[in-house]
Motif scaffolding. Structure first.
Motif, short mmCIF file in Angstrom:
data_model
loop_
_atom_site.label_atom_id
_atom_site.label_comp_id
_atom_site.label_asym_id
_atom_site.label_seq_id
_atom_site.Cartn_x
_atom_site.Cartn_y
_atom_site.Cartn_z
N ASP A 64 0.83 -1.21 0.00
CA ASP A 64 0.00 0.00 0.00
C ASP A 64 0.86 1.26 0.00
O ASP A 64 2.09 1.19 0.11
CB ASP A 64 -1.01 -0.01 1.15
CG ASP A 64 -0.40 0.10 2.53
OD1 ASP A 64 0.72 0.64 2.68
OD2 ASP A 64 -1.06 -0.36 3.49
N SER A 65 0.21 2.39 -0.12
CA SER A 65 0.92 3.67 -0.25
C SER A 65 1.68 4.06 1.02
O SER A 65 2.52 4.96 0.98
CB SER A 65 -0.05 4.78 -0.65
OG SER A 65 -1.12 4.86 0.27
N ALA A 66 1.46 3.37 2.13
CA ALA A 66 2.21 3.60 3.37
C ALA A 66 3.42 2.67 3.45
O ALA A 66 4.18 2.72 4.42
CB ALA A 66 1.32 3.42 4.58
N GLY A 67 3.58 1.81 2.44
CA GLY A 67 4.72 0.88 2.42
C GLY A 67 4.47 -0.44 3.13
O GLY A 67 5.42 -1.20 3.37
N ASP A 68 3.24 -0.76 3.45
CA ASP A 68 2.91 -2.01 4.15
C ASP A 68 2.46 -3.08 3.16
O ASP A 68 1.67 -2.82 2.25
CB ASP A 68 1.80 -1.76 5.17
CG ASP A 68 2.24 -0.84 6.29
OD1 ASP A 68 3.29 -1.11 6.89
OD2 ASP A 68 1.53 0.16 6.53
N ARG A 69 3.00 -4.31 3.36
CA ARG A 69 2.58 -5.45 2.54
C ARG A 69 1.18 -5.88 2.99
O ARG A 69 0.94 -6.08 4.18
CB ARG A 69 3.57 -6.60 2.70
CG ARG A 69 4.90 -6.36 2.04
CD ARG A 69 5.83 -7.58 2.14
NE ARG A 69 5.85 -8.22 3.45
CZ ARG A 69 6.61 -7.84 4.49
NH1 ARG A 69 7.41 -6.80 4.37
NH2 ARG A 69 6.57 -8.50 5.63
N THR A 70 0.30 -6.00 2.02
CA THR A 70 -1.10 -6.33 2.30
C THR A 70 -1.51 -7.50 1.43
O THR A 70 -1.16 -7.56 0.25
CB THR A 70 -2.01 -5.12 2.00
OG1 THR A 70 -1.53 -3.99 2.74
CG2 THR A 70 -3.44 -5.39 2.35
N GLU A 139 -10.53 8.64 8.84
CA GLU A 139 -10.62 9.11 7.46
C GLU A 139 -9.27 9.07 6.73
O GLU A 139 -9.07 9.75 5.74
CB GLU A 139 -11.24 10.50 7.39
CG GLU A 139 -12.67 10.51 7.89
CD GLU A 139 -13.35 11.86 7.77
OE1 GLU A 139 -12.84 12.74 7.05
OE2 GLU A 139 -14.40 12.03 8.39
N ARG A 140 -8.35 8.27 7.23
CA ARG A 140 -7.07 8.06 6.55
C ARG A 140 -7.34 7.33 5.24
O ARG A 140 -8.17 6.43 5.17
CB ARG A 140 -6.15 7.22 7.44
CG ARG A 140 -4.80 6.98 6.83
CD ARG A 140 -3.92 6.20 7.76
NE ARG A 140 -2.63 5.96 7.12
CZ ARG A 140 -1.74 5.13 7.58
NH1 ARG A 140 -1.97 4.45 8.68
NH2 ARG A 140 -0.61 4.96 6.94
N THR A 141 -6.63 7.70 4.19
CA THR A 141 -6.81 7.09 2.88
C THR A 141 -5.49 6.49 2.41
O THR A 141 -4.43 7.10 2.55
CB THR A 141 -7.29 8.13 1.85
OG1 THR A 141 -8.53 8.67 2.31
CG2 THR A 141 -7.51 7.50 0.50
N LEU A 142 -5.58 5.28 1.88
CA LEU A 142 -4.44 4.57 1.29
C LEU A 142 -4.82 4.11 -0.10
O LEU A 142 -5.99 3.92 -0.40
CB LEU A 142 -4.08 3.33 2.12
CG LEU A 142 -3.67 3.52 3.56
CD1 LEU A 142 -3.64 2.17 4.27
CD2 LEU A 142 -2.30 4.17 3.62
#
Length: 149
Positions: A64-70, A139-142
């Motif tokens: 994801d855009s935060a750098g986390d593997r999903t 309301e955080r968006t990724l």
């Protein structure tokens, strides 16, 4: 006619009608049973149902855009097995659905963020999904590009 004889005569006539009625039933031809049951008529399966069925059991991975593997695995009961970085969860609150060509994956995070709701357009032949996730509380968006694995 004596009073007792009338009662016997009435009963005899009534019994005679009953016997005649039963005899009439026995002369009717027996019901014909089919040798094998008939299969139900095929029903038309909607395109949406076919698309939904094409998702069952699939797994999707990305960063994801935060750098986390999903990673998501879509279960037949519409729950989701979620892998996030080094952890894996199968929370019954994590669900998926397909509606009008939009895949929605809802993942419960915590009391601060609530749920992350991922949405992506889906076509049955898709090997890649461009998803946007929004937190229901913060309301955080990724964004995440998910590839079928």
């Amino acid at each position: 006619m004596q009073p007792g004889r009338a009662t016997h005569l009435g009963r005899a006539i009534l019994c005679g009608f009953a016997v005649a009625a039963l005899a009439g039933c026995s002369t009717m031809p027996p019901a014909v049973e089919s040798a094998s049951p008939q299969p139900p008529s095929p029903s038309v399966v909607s395109e949406e149902t076919l698309q939904e069925q094409s998702l069952v059991g699939t797994s999707w991975r990305g960063m994801d855009s935060a750098g986390d593997r999903t990673s998501f695995t879509l279960e037949p009961d519409h729950t989701v097995v979620v892998a996030f970085n080094d952890g894996e969860w199968h929370d019954p609150r994590d669900t998926w659905q397909l509606d009008a060509g939009v895949l929605t994956i809802t993942v419960h995070v915590d009391a601060v963020h609530g749920d992350l709701v991922y949405r992506a357009d889906y076509a049955a032949s898709a090997d890649t999904l461009e998803a946007t996730a929004t937190s229901t509380l913060s309301e955080r968006t990724l964004t995440v590009t998910l590839e079928r694995s």
